[in-house]
Design a protein around this motif. Structure first.
Motif, short mmCIF file in Angstrom:
data_model
loop_
_atom_site.label_atom_id
_atom_site.label_comp_id
_atom_site.label_asym_id
_atom_site.label_seq_id
_atom_site.Cartn_x
_atom_site.Cartn_y
_atom_site.Cartn_z
N THR A 174 46.94 42.88 24.43
CA THR A 174 46.29 44.08 24.93
C THR A 174 46.35 45.21 23.91
O THR A 174 45.37 45.94 23.70
N LYS A 205 43.42 47.53 22.26
CA LYS A 205 43.49 49.00 22.29
C LYS A 205 43.52 49.58 20.88
O LYS A 205 43.02 50.68 20.65
N ASP A 208 39.67 41.92 28.59
CA ASP A 208 41.11 41.70 28.71
C ASP A 208 41.43 41.03 30.05
O ASP A 208 41.22 41.62 31.10
N GLU A 209 41.94 39.82 29.99
CA GLU A 209 42.42 39.10 31.18
C GLU A 209 41.46 39.13 32.37
O GLU A 209 41.84 39.56 33.45
N PRO A 230 38.94 46.57 30.52
CA PRO A 230 40.40 46.54 30.46
C PRO A 230 40.99 45.64 31.53
O PRO A 230 40.31 45.21 32.46
N GLU A 231 42.28 45.37 31.35
CA GLU A 231 43.00 44.47 32.21
C GLU A 231 42.95 44.90 33.68
O GLU A 231 42.78 44.09 34.57
#
Lengths: 343, 490, 234
Positions: free
Chosen positions: C44, C48, C159-160, C85-86
């Protein structure tokens, strides 16, 4: 013990010798001229040192940001003034009353305000303090508080009259500052003090360990409030008056400034900050006249921007050595050079 | 959820009002009600900015009351004494131009902390040099600004040559300041450099233009019809607030986003600085501002019997249930309502509002979408500060201008946001209304006196008591719902 | 094939902690590249760091031939990088439509790409007036990806995406991401190795803040030892 605290002991010794040294250097007796004036200046330093110290309990040790600390300082000053002047109480009894009233007041405000956190707390305490300053200036209570003129002519026994017995008053306030310092040091090093520190670092964790943090925070608020009120009471004795200025926001800003100059969370830092600020204030005042307050405000803003950890905080962060500080600065400088070259 | 709160609050409000006003006669009740809404409108103008700024960037601006005061002083000064502005504004503007210009270079270096100190001190020293000996006291002495000793403009002003030298020095001060404030060694893009350059040039040109046209400007402003001049004052006060707010965010608060506690320490310090600056220029005493003639008519048929008649008569007061009520206060209410609607529209309908609502939740994600959050922060700060500045000018003919109004309105704004919940505009509106009504009702009681059964005479008090008593509402809200009526869970 | 993104041994600190100690990777255009590694390996933080949300202190981040390290996140994103994002970071106070609209970089971005977006995620069209807070986890994930498609992004960092989703939703999501790759380049962080291995063309393995292995996904699938060593049981 002696070795570790030699700085403190040397400082104390210097302060004990100071009036006599002043007399010697100036060639004047203790109760005249420069020595008299110098002691007067230092008395104010001691009083504000205690005030700043009490603020540091909240800001530096428990991580509570209060913007209403002047309320307690003013409460001390006015309580003592009113009880001694109109109630004809003895000074000692009045001081007892100051402690009781300040404890009650900080308990009440603590319980109300500590329901909220962080900036909310700062905001709410400022609101309460502003009410205090509105009330002492209100014309309704002129008979008691003197409204915007303040309460003047507090009758004190000769022995405590700062004009007549300056040196005695000097040592009284020095002793007051030293005792409070030792007391607060004990508090901070006690189990409760460690919980304060835990709250400052991470309140959620302190709660999860099983502490009722509200109780500890109220406790810190009460101790800080009572000490600030005692400082205010001594201030009233010193001036033989209690004025609205003692409740004003600028008094809170003063406490903040002393704490920041010295370094929050260091105990001795805010006391040194009080010294720096009071002496600086005096010289700026004689040098610049009425502009000095503005200069003061600007210094505060600059400190917040550029020296956030204060004198003692910065010193300790660098391991107490100017050499380390210098080499770190030089290291940064090298970094700048390297960066410039690469571009 | 919000709706339930709203309905509940309104119900309690109406009930309380009915209880409180029931004891008064209908006309007194109406007058208290309107006075309360008037104060509420002013409180809203301050509190909405506090709330908006906190909601988006987590900065609690303690200097917001000061922005209100500065707006009031700025509006009143341009209204009665424009020469003071025309002779000092160029200096302030050129410092900004210098800072914007210097920022282009400063951004290229990683300025170490000690160098920032040095730059800040140098900047202040040069600034002191630039304003040293500026005859502010002479410029202040005019008409309503200082009764008794009026100094003609030709004698009060410095020759244009001397002023140009000052402007030059102030520009250098701005250059130095940019090194104290520059972000840490960020790579600047060509577009931002171009923008900064354009900003610097435009501001510098404006400063010079104001300076060179100062006498003509004074004539023009003083020659304006007084209602038009009042509109100018409103705009100028709002603009001053917005400009100072934007500068605060950009120069002082932005470097501190990594240390949030220090941001509010800083804004508290600014309260003190602004207070001192105003006292230094105008002295500690306050002044009154004339009510514009649109709201100051006094003919035979005054007070106007109703609002419609007022539109042709412009009386200073209007009969409300047989009792005259100042028409200017109705104007204050109107401004408050218009601003509430404007803020709501901006938040709900514009792209900026969309970004604000998103940023309140997660400003990092907004940034990751390619939106310049920093600029939005500055913009919102300016918007909030502009509302406060506007509020100050609107309040000036009603309450006068005086240094203490900063703390007074800060206090009420804080009480309002504690009641309404930080970050909520409806909360600010309801809170402001509540505090305003409480204040008006308190004023009424305190002045008329309270006579409980069994008391031989009524106890009356000064307005200070009413001012302080609003804090009781805050205490009650803290006990019941610490996050405020519209506040979300912390 | 051109590389749209080249990351060259970046070092990132968060506070005092040295999180990335030299991550390097290359993302070829119009491909799906997977970034693999254990929990806390720095995946992550790598995403970022590319965007500048946690700016790297050293190293280079070259996007479309331009070194962007040190620029502001909004400037980097505006060059054409989308971010999912996650935690999805759907704006709860905004409607689904506003959540898409806020991502516009030019007026009319959403209108231009509406057909493609709603083709990929037909459910969103039905939910358009709901507020972001009312969506389920799967719907939020779709919206988060759709949001990254609104402007003309040349690279999307995801992300994920499978985290916390039911298996059936994961299948749908994989389908969507696969068809997405026809329009743009994807850098995918994924714990779910099965999903990553089916989607990605290439992989990078990072461990303890460093790139330790890279190559074609097909090879990794057969390299049981490596998978076991760096990703645990799979």
């Amino acid at each position: 013990m002696l070795k570790r605290n030699w700085l403190y002991i040397a400082l104390l010794a210097a302060l004990i010798v100071l009036p006599y040294a002043l007399a010697l250097v100036a060639g004047e007796p203790l109760d005249k001229g420069v020595p008299l004036f110098g002691q007067g200046l230092m008395v104010q330093v001691f009083i504000f040192a205690v005030f700043a110290l009490s603020y540091d309990i909240l800001m530096g040790h428990t991580g509570i940001l209060s913007f209403g600390h002047a309320l307690f300082f003013g409460t001390g000053a006015y309580t003592l003034g009113i009880l001694v002047k109109y109630g004809h109480w003895s000074i000692l009894a009045a001081v007892g009353a100051v402690i009781a009233i300040a404890a009650l007041e900080s308990l009440l405000i603590g319980v109300l305000s500590l329901r909220v956190h962080g900036v909310y707390f700062a905001m709410v305490t400022l609101a309460f303090a502003t009410v205090g300053s509105i009330l002492v200036e209100a014309t309704d209570f002129r008979d008691w508080t003197g409204a915007e003129d303040g309460l003047h002519g507090i009758p004190v026994p000769d022995l405590l009259n700062p004009a007549l017995h300056r040196t005695e008053f000097y040592f009284l306030s020095l002793a007051f500052a030293v005792i409070v310092f030792l007391l607060v040091k004990r508090f901070v090093d006690s189990p409760a003090g460690r919980v304060w520190a835990a709250i400052r670092e991470n309140e959620a964790r302190a709660i999860s360990i099983g502490y009722n943090t509200l109780i500890f925070k109220v406790q810190a608020t009460i101790i800080a409030g009572v000490l600030a009120a005692l400082a205010g009471a001594l201030y009233a004795l010193w001036n033989l008056s209690a004025t609205p200025l003692t409740m004003d926001v600028s008094t809170t800003i003063n406490a903040l400034l002393m704490t920041i100059i010295g370094g929050s969370g260091t105990l001795i830092g805010p006391m040194l900050g009080a010294g720096v600020l009071q002496l600086l204030g005096y010289f700026l005042n004689t040098w610049l006249g009425s502009v000095w307050q503005l200069v003061f405000g600007l210094i505060y803003v600059l400190l917040v921007l550029f020296l956030p950890f204060g004198i003692v905080g910065t010193w300790r962060a660098r391991g107490g050595s100017w050499r380390a500080a210098w080499s770190e600065q030089l290291g940064k400088w090298r970094g700048v050079l390297k960066l410039a070259k690469r571009r | 959820m919000v709706n339930r709160n709203l309905i509940l609050t309104l119900l309690v409000l109406v009930l309380l009002l009915a209880l409180a006003l029931g004891g008064l006669g209908a006309s007194t009740a109406a007058s208290v009600l309107l006075s309360g809404i008037t104060l509420g409108a002013l409180y809203f103008l301050v509190a909405s900015g506090v709330s908006l700024i906190f909601g988006l960037m987590d900065v609690l601006n303690f200097a917001h009351g000061s922005l209100f005061m500065l707006g009031a002083y700025a509006g009143w000064t341009i209204y009665t004494n424009p020469r003071l502005i025309l002779n000092t504004a160029p200096l302030a503007l050129i410092v900004i131009a210098g800072a914007a210009f210097g920022g282009i270079f400063a951004a290229r270096f990683a300025v170490p902390r000690w160098a920032r100190w040095l730059a800040a001190l140098i900047a202040i020293a040069i600034l002191v040099l630039a304003v040293r000996g500026l005859p502010v006291d002479k410029l202040v002495a005019m008409g309503a600004t200082m009764t008794g000793k009026v100094i003609p403009t030709s004698q009060a002003e410095e020759p244009i040559g001397a002023m140009l030298v000052r402007v030059g020095i102030a520009f250098v001060a701005g250059l130095a300041a940019s090194f104290a404030m520059s972000p840490r060694g960020r790579a600047e893009t060509p577009s931002s450099t171009r923008r900064a350059l354009a900003t610097a040039v435009v501001i510098a040109a404006a400063a010079l233009a104001i300076l060179l046209l100062r006498d003509a400007g004074e004539q023009a402003i003083l020659g304006m019809e007084n209602n038009a001049r009042f509109v100018l004052a409103l705009g100028f006060g709002a603009a001053t607030g917005a400009l100072i707010g934007a500068l605060m965010e950009w120069g002082l608060i932005r470097p501190l986003y990594a240390r949030p506690i220090y941001q509010i320490l800083l804004t508290l310090g600014l309260v003190f600085v602004f207070d001192q600056v105003i006292r230094l220029i105008y002295g500690p005493a306050g002044a009154f501002m004339d009510i514009p003639s649109l709201f100051a008519g006094s003919g035979n048929n005054c007070p106007s019997p109703d609002l419609f008649a007022w539109f042709s008569q412009h009386c200073d007061s209007i009969l409300v249930l047989g009792r005259p009520f100042p028409s200017y206060r109705l104007f204050i209410i109107a401004i408050g309502v218009v601003m509430l609607v404007a803020v709501a529209l901006i938040l709900q309908r514009s792209r900026l509002g969309m970004i604000i609502r998103a940023g309140v939740q997660d400003s990092e994600m907004v940034e990751a979408l390619g939106i310049n959050v920093r600029r939005v922060f500055t913009l919102v700060f300016a918007l909030g500060a502009g509302l406060a500045g506007l509020g100050g000018v609107v309040a000036a003919p009603f309450l006068g201008v005086y240094p203490e109004m900063a703390m007074e309105f800060l206090l009420q704004a804080f009480i309002v946001v504690v009641i309404g919940g930080l970050g909520s505009i409806p909360g600010a509106a309801v809170g402001a209304l509540l505090v305003g009504l409480a204040r008006a009702y308190g004023d009424n009681i305190v002045l008329a006196g309270i006579q409980l059964p069994g008391m031989t005479s009524a106890i009356s008090g000064s307005p200070a008591i009413a001012r302080a008593s609003t804090v009781l509402i805050m205490a009650i809200v803290l006990l019941i719902k610490p996050t405020g009526i519209f506040g979300k869970k912390e | 094939m051109n590389n749209i993104l080249e990351v060259d041994s970046i070092q990132t600190f968060i506070g005092q902690f040295h999180i990335l100690e030299g991550v390097s990777l290359e993302v070829p255009e119009s491909s799906i590249t997977a970034l693999l590694g254990r929990n806390g390996a720095g995946k992550t933080t790598t995403l970022k760091s590319i965007l500048g949300l946690t700016p790297p202190r050293e190293g280079r981040v070259v996007f479309a031939g331009k070194d962007v390290r040190g620029q502001r996140p909004y400037d980097i994103a505006a060059l054409g990088i989308g971010y999912v994002p996650e935690n999805r970071a759907i704006f709860r106070a905004l409607t689904v439509e506003e959540n898409l609209k806020i991502a516009e970089r030019k007026k009319g971005d959403l209108a231009r790409r509406a057909e493609m977006i709603f083709g990929l995620f037909p459910d969103l069209k039905r939910l358009i007036k709901l507020s972001g807070g009312q969506l389920s986890g799967g719907q939020q994930q779709m919206l988060a990806i759709a949001r990254a498609l609104v402007p003309d992004n040349r690279l999307i960092l995801i992300d994920e995406p499978s985290e916390g989703l039911a298996p059936i939703l994961i299948e749908q999501l994989m389908e969507s991401i696969r068809s997405l790759s026809a329009h743009t380049t994807i850098l995918l962080v994924e714990q779910n190795f099965r999903m990553a291995s089916q989607l990605a063309d290439r992989y990078y393995l990072i461990d303890d803040g460093r790139t330790v292995k890279q190559g074609a996904m097909k090879e990794l699938v057969n390299d049981r030892a490596t998978v076991h060593r760096y990703l645990g049981a799979a």
